[in-house]
Write a protein that holds these residues in place. Structure first.
Motif, PDB file in Angstrom:
ATOM      1  N   SER A 118       0.898  -1.361  -0.232  1.00  0.00           N
ATOM      2  CA  SER A 118      -0.015  -0.040  -0.026  1.00  0.00           C
ATOM      3  C   SER A 118       0.839   1.210  -0.061  1.00  0.00           C
ATOM      4  N   LEU A 119       1.948   1.307   0.742  1.00  0.00           N
ATOM      5  CA  LEU A 119       2.930   2.439   0.882  1.00  0.00           C
ATOM      6  C   LEU A 119       3.736   2.555  -0.282  1.00  0.00           C
ATOM      7  N   LEU A 120       4.102   1.518  -1.228  1.00  0.00           N
ATOM      8  CA  LEU A 120       4.750   1.481  -2.383  1.00  0.00           C
ATOM      9  C   LEU A 120       3.801   2.072  -3.424  1.00  0.00           C
ATOM     10  N   THR A 121       2.539   1.887  -3.512  1.00  0.00           N
ATOM     11  CA  THR A 121       1.649   1.990  -4.431  1.00  0.00           C
ATOM     12  C   THR A 121       0.630   3.340  -4.338  1.00  0.00           C
ATOM     13  N   LEU A 122       0.996   3.847  -3.087  1.00  0.00           N
ATOM     14  CA  LEU A 122       0.030   4.970  -2.763  1.00  0.00           C
ATOM     15  C   LEU A 122       0.133   6.120  -3.864  1.00  0.00           C
ATOM     16  N   GLY A 123      -0.790   6.761  -4.174  1.00  0.00           N
ATOM     17  CA  GLY A 123      -1.095   7.856  -5.296  1.00  0.00           C
ATOM     18  C   GLY A 123      -0.962   7.524  -6.779  1.00  0.00           C
ATOM     19  N   GLN A 124      -0.570   6.027  -6.723  1.00  0.00           N
ATOM     20  CA  GLN A 124      -0.499   5.646  -8.107  1.00  0.00           C
ATOM     21  C   GLN A 124      -1.733   5.680  -9.004  1.00  0.00           C
ATOM     22  N   ASP A 125      -3.040   5.662  -8.186  1.00  0.00           N
ATOM     23  CA  ASP A 125      -4.228   5.493  -9.032  1.00  0.00           C
ATOM     24  C   ASP A 125      -4.657   7.072  -9.288  1.00  0.00           C
ATOM     25  N   GLY A 126      -3.802   7.969  -8.905  1.00  0.00           N
ATOM     26  CA  GLY A 126      -4.039   9.162  -9.319  1.00  0.00           C
ATOM     27  C   GLY A 126      -4.569  10.076  -8.023  1.00  0.00           C
ATOM     28  N   SER A 127      -4.956   9.432  -7.022  1.00  0.00           N
ATOM     29  CA  SER A 127      -5.716   9.817  -5.767  1.00  0.00           C
ATOM     30  C   SER A 127      -4.524  10.640  -5.207  1.00  0.00           C
ATOM     31  N   PRO A 128      -4.888  12.053  -4.343  1.00  0.00           N
ATOM     32  CA  PRO A 128      -3.954  12.721  -3.960  1.00  0.00           C
ATOM     33  C   PRO A 128      -3.257  11.960  -2.573  1.00  0.00           C
ATOM     34  N   ILE A 129      -2.090  12.412  -2.054  1.00  0.00           N
ATOM     35  CA  ILE A 129      -1.162  11.699  -1.094  1.00  0.00           C
ATOM     36  C   ILE A 129      -1.458  12.862   0.187  1.00  0.00           C
ATOM     37  N   TYR A 130      -1.888  12.371   1.183  1.00  0.00           N
ATOM     38  CA  TYR A 130      -1.809  13.435   2.380  1.00  0.00           C
ATOM     39  C   TYR A 130      -0.509  13.175   3.176  1.00  0.00           C
ATOM     40  N   VAL A 131      -0.083  14.127   3.557  1.00  0.00           N
ATOM     41  CA  VAL A 131       1.069  14.227   4.575  1.00  0.00           C
ATOM     42  C   VAL A 131       0.970  13.210   5.572  1.00  0.00           C
ATOM     43  N   ASP A 132      -0.326  13.341   6.436  1.00  0.00           N
ATOM     44  CA  ASP A 132      -0.719  12.666   7.736  1.00  0.00           C
ATOM     45  C   ASP A 132      -0.659  11.128   7.326  1.00  0.00           C
TER      46      ASP A 132
END
Length: 158
Positions: free
Chosen positions: A14-28
């Motif tokens: 999940s961490l490695l693919t975070l944001g790959q779907d175009g969804s925003p990545i939130y810092v928290d």
């Protein structure tokens, strides 16, 4: 322990693919997930699988987790090196499979030992190209990415 290993691998993935779907990545969320993955890896680090396959799954989860996280308690590279040794020892004991290709790929991504890459490709070639699973396609792409974008942290044998 299998549930714990699956959870570690799933969290790290999940961490490695975070944001790959175009969804925003939130810092928290990113920070929390990084911390959760790293803490889970540290909790699993001293454990060993009861079978070669279980040991391979654990080593894979640990390598993916340490690779995915930005945290380091000052011993992360030492942990990675010890997990690599465990992985190299268990690889000859497990059959040609998706698990073995995954472990070969992540080991190759750490030490760039060409024999690991060749063995992974030999197994992949045995799959053919008809009806590959999503997991098979994913690891083929990951191996290709590592080959095309090598970023060795240390020289092999160091």
């Amino acid at each position: 322990m299998s549930d714990q290993v699956s959870s570690l691998f799933s969290l790290a993935h999940s961490l490695l693919t975070l944001g790959q779907d175009g969804s925003p990545i939130y810092v928290d969320s990113f920070t929390r997930l990084n911390r959760d993955v790293y803490e889970s890896a540290l909790n699993s680090y001293g454990k060993h699988g009861s079978t070669p396959e279980a040991e391979a799954e654990l080593c894979l989860g640990l390598l993916v987790a340490f690779n995915a996280t930005m945290y380091d308690n000052g011993h992360k590279q030492e942990y990675i090196q010890k997990v690599l040794k465990r992985s190299i020892n268990v690889l000859p004991l497990i059959p040609a499979s998706l698990l073995k290709v995954r472990l070969l790929t992540y080991c190759y991504g750490e030490i760039y030992e060409e024999e690991l890459n060749k063995e992974a490709h030999a197994i992949i070639e045995s799959w053919g190209t008809f009806r590959l699973t999503e997991e098979q396609v994913e690891i083929i792409e990951e191996l290709k990415n590592i080959e095309e974008n090598p970023y060795p942290w240390e020289e092999a044998g160091a």
